[in-house]
Motif scaffolding. Structure first.
Motif, mmCIF file in Angstrom:
data_model
loop_
_atom_site.group_PDB
_atom_site.id
_atom_site.type_symbol
_atom_site.label_atom_id
_atom_site.label_comp_id
_atom_site.label_asym_id
_atom_site.label_seq_id
_atom_site.Cartn_x
_atom_site.Cartn_y
_atom_site.Cartn_z
ATOM 1 N N ARG A 97 -5.479 0.602 11.256
ATOM 2 C CA ARG A 97 -5.832 -1.038 9.568
ATOM 3 C C ARG A 97 -4.495 -0.635 8.579
ATOM 4 O O ARG A 97 -4.215 -1.782 8.530
ATOM 5 N N HIS A 133 0.780 -1.556 0.245
ATOM 6 C CA HIS A 133 -0.248 0.033 0.194
ATOM 7 C C HIS A 133 1.030 1.235 0.712
ATOM 8 O O HIS A 133 0.343 1.827 -0.585
ATOM 9 N N ARG A 169 0.106 -7.350 -5.869
ATOM 10 C CA ARG A 169 -0.615 -7.364 -4.753
ATOM 11 C C ARG A 169 -2.590 -7.266 -4.421
ATOM 12 O O ARG A 169 -1.968 -8.357 -4.042
ATOM 13 N N TYR A 208 -8.194 -0.552 -7.875
ATOM 14 C CA TYR A 208 -7.807 -2.325 -8.212
ATOM 15 C C TYR A 208 -7.496 -1.961 -9.643
ATOM 16 O O TYR A 208 -6.732 -2.484 -10.688
ATOM 17 N N HIS A 219 -10.550 8.383 -2.072
ATOM 18 C CA HIS A 219 -10.010 7.891 -0.570
ATOM 19 C C HIS A 219 -9.692 8.281 0.321
ATOM 20 O O HIS A 219 -9.968 7.698 1.707
HETATM 21 C C1 HEM Z 1 -2.164 9.457 2.526
HETATM 22 C C2 HEM Z 1 -2.362 8.886 0.914
HETATM 23 C C3 HEM Z 1 -3.818 7.414 1.875
HETATM 24 C C4 HEM Z 1 -3.959 7.186 2.878
HETATM 25 C C5 HEM Z 1 -3.994 7.960 4.165
HETATM 26 C C6 HEM Z 1 -5.036 5.523 2.896
HETATM 27 C C7 HEM Z 1 -5.732 5.174 3.484
HETATM 28 C C8 HEM Z 1 -6.103 3.616 3.577
HETATM 29 C C9 HEM Z 1 -6.976 3.407 4.810
HETATM 30 C C10 HEM Z 1 -6.644 3.284 5.693
HETATM 31 C C11 HEM Z 1 -6.848 1.898 4.435
HETATM 32 C C12 HEM Z 1 -7.766 1.349 4.528
HETATM 33 C C13 HEM Z 1 -9.837 1.080 4.441
HETATM 34 C C14 HEM Z 1 -10.528 0.260 4.860
HETATM 35 O O1 HEM Z 1 -9.581 -1.169 5.544
HETATM 36 O O2 HEM Z 1 -11.388 0.677 5.163
HETATM 37 C C15 HEM Z 1 -6.695 1.715 3.023
HETATM 38 C C16 HEM Z 1 -6.971 0.599 1.349
HETATM 39 C C17 HEM Z 1 -6.306 0.602 1.276
HETATM 40 N N1 HEM Z 1 -5.972 1.729 0.161
HETATM 41 FE FE1 HEM Z 1 -5.403 3.514 0.826
HETATM 42 N N2 HEM Z 1 -4.214 4.970 1.688
HETATM 43 C C18 HEM Z 1 -3.732 6.277 0.600
HETATM 44 C C19 HEM Z 1 -3.014 6.568 -0.761
HETATM 45 C C20 HEM Z 1 -3.843 5.694 -1.465
HETATM 46 C C21 HEM Z 1 -3.774 5.409 -3.501
HETATM 47 C C22 HEM Z 1 -2.160 5.489 -3.682
HETATM 48 C C23 HEM Z 1 -3.940 4.061 -3.805
HETATM 49 C C24 HEM Z 1 -3.728 3.102 -5.147
HETATM 50 C C25 HEM Z 1 -3.653 4.270 -5.989
HETATM 51 C C26 HEM Z 1 -4.870 3.608 -2.971
HETATM 52 C C27 HEM Z 1 -5.337 2.346 -2.687
HETATM 53 C C28 HEM Z 1 -6.275 1.372 -0.847
HETATM 54 C C29 HEM Z 1 -7.003 -0.247 -1.939
HETATM 55 C C30 HEM Z 1 -7.021 -0.042 -2.878
HETATM 56 C C31 HEM Z 1 -7.076 -0.170 0.038
HETATM 57 C C32 HEM Z 1 -7.667 -1.369 0.500
HETATM 58 C C33 HEM Z 1 -6.585 -2.585 0.975
HETATM 59 C C34 HEM Z 1 -5.732 -3.107 -0.231
HETATM 60 O O3 HEM Z 1 -5.844 -3.655 -0.857
HETATM 61 O O4 HEM Z 1 -4.434 -3.052 -0.049
HETATM 62 N N3 HEM Z 1 -4.755 3.457 -1.090
HETATM 63 N N4 HEM Z 1 -6.079 2.540 2.614
#
Ligand code: HEM
Ligand code: HEM
Length: 185
Positions: free
Chosen positions: A177, A24, A71, A98, A159
């Protein structure tokens, strides 16, 4: 007696594990570079920022293509032991991220292949220069790559906003998380 934190933590119902977090945050950093380069390409061509960032766009995008496949495979393999989605909207939001993380670099690479120019990201020869262009690939890239890239940026901003909003609104705080100990505060 204080217990030591294991170095490599698995995914669990309350937190994403070490590998999921590594994917991530490494990818979030690379996407920040990609969007900075794309914004410089759109708004600030022929500036030092553009000269610095744009050469990174295609190699970093290619690396992201590889990382998102790994991933997604990791996420599918560990789906049953990861934190549950807060809502159907959150599930769809992650699915959309995704889908776009796959489609945008894939279309960029198709366009690159169709252009018949050689391509060696990070010095690794991936595509050889050829004689004939493949028009449908370059047309598809011209039509969709940049537009879907901007849609992905909008989804990422949504997001991040949702993650922060859940924390502020007193709803389930999902940030722990993905960052820190996994204990909501
Ligand atoms: C400052 C930037 C970011 C923060 C604070 C952040 C925060 C988070 C958090 C808290 C979760 C858990 C959400 C949950 O379980 O309901 C999550 C999951 C996720 N985030 Fe982010 N995110 C960031 C940037 C990004 C970026 C740039 C992407 C993709 C381009 C991304 C894609 C995802 C995905 C696909 C998930 C689902 C879990 C997984 O399969 O990895 N996030 N994010
Ligand atoms: C992973 C993610 C990627 C994202 C998020 C992304 C995003 C973008 C965006 C938003 C633009 C539009 C810039 C503008 O309108 O000025 C763009 C342009 C471009 N991208 Fe990507 N890109 C990615 C991967 C790739 C890859 C893998 C390649 C090729 C190997 C590539 C090649 C290009 C090229 C050549 C342009 C310029 C198109 C033109 O001049 O019309 N991108 N990208």
């Amino acid at each position: 007696m204080p217990t030591s934190t294991p170095w490599l933590r698995p995914d669990s119902a309350t937190r994403y594990g070490s590998v999921s977090r590594l994917f991530h945050w490494t990818m979030a950093f690379c996407f920040a570079l990609m969007f900075a380069a794309a914004l410089a390409h759109f708004f600030a061509k022929d500036t030092p920022v553009y000269e610095l960032l744009w050469p990174l766009h295609r190699p970093t995008g290619t690396l992201l293509m590889l990382l998102v496949v790994l991933r997604a495979a990791w996420a599918l393999l560990h789906a049953s032991q990861r934190p549950p989605h807060l809502s159907q909207a959150a599930r769809l939001g992650h699915l959309a991220l995704y889908a776009l993380m796959l489609a945008v670099p894939c279309i960029g690479l198709l366009r690159q292949y169709g252009s018949a120019r050689g391509f060696a990201p990070w010095g690794i020869p991936l595509m050889e220069a050829r004689g004939e262009k493949i028009e449908w690939m370059t047309d598809l890239g011209r039509l969709l790559h940049g537009k879907l890239g901007w849609v992905l940026l909008a989804c990422v901003l949504g997001h991040v906003a949702m993650a922060l909003w859940h924390r502020r609104s007193g709803d389930t705080n999902v940030l722990p998380r993905m960052i820190g100990s996994g204990e909501a505060n």
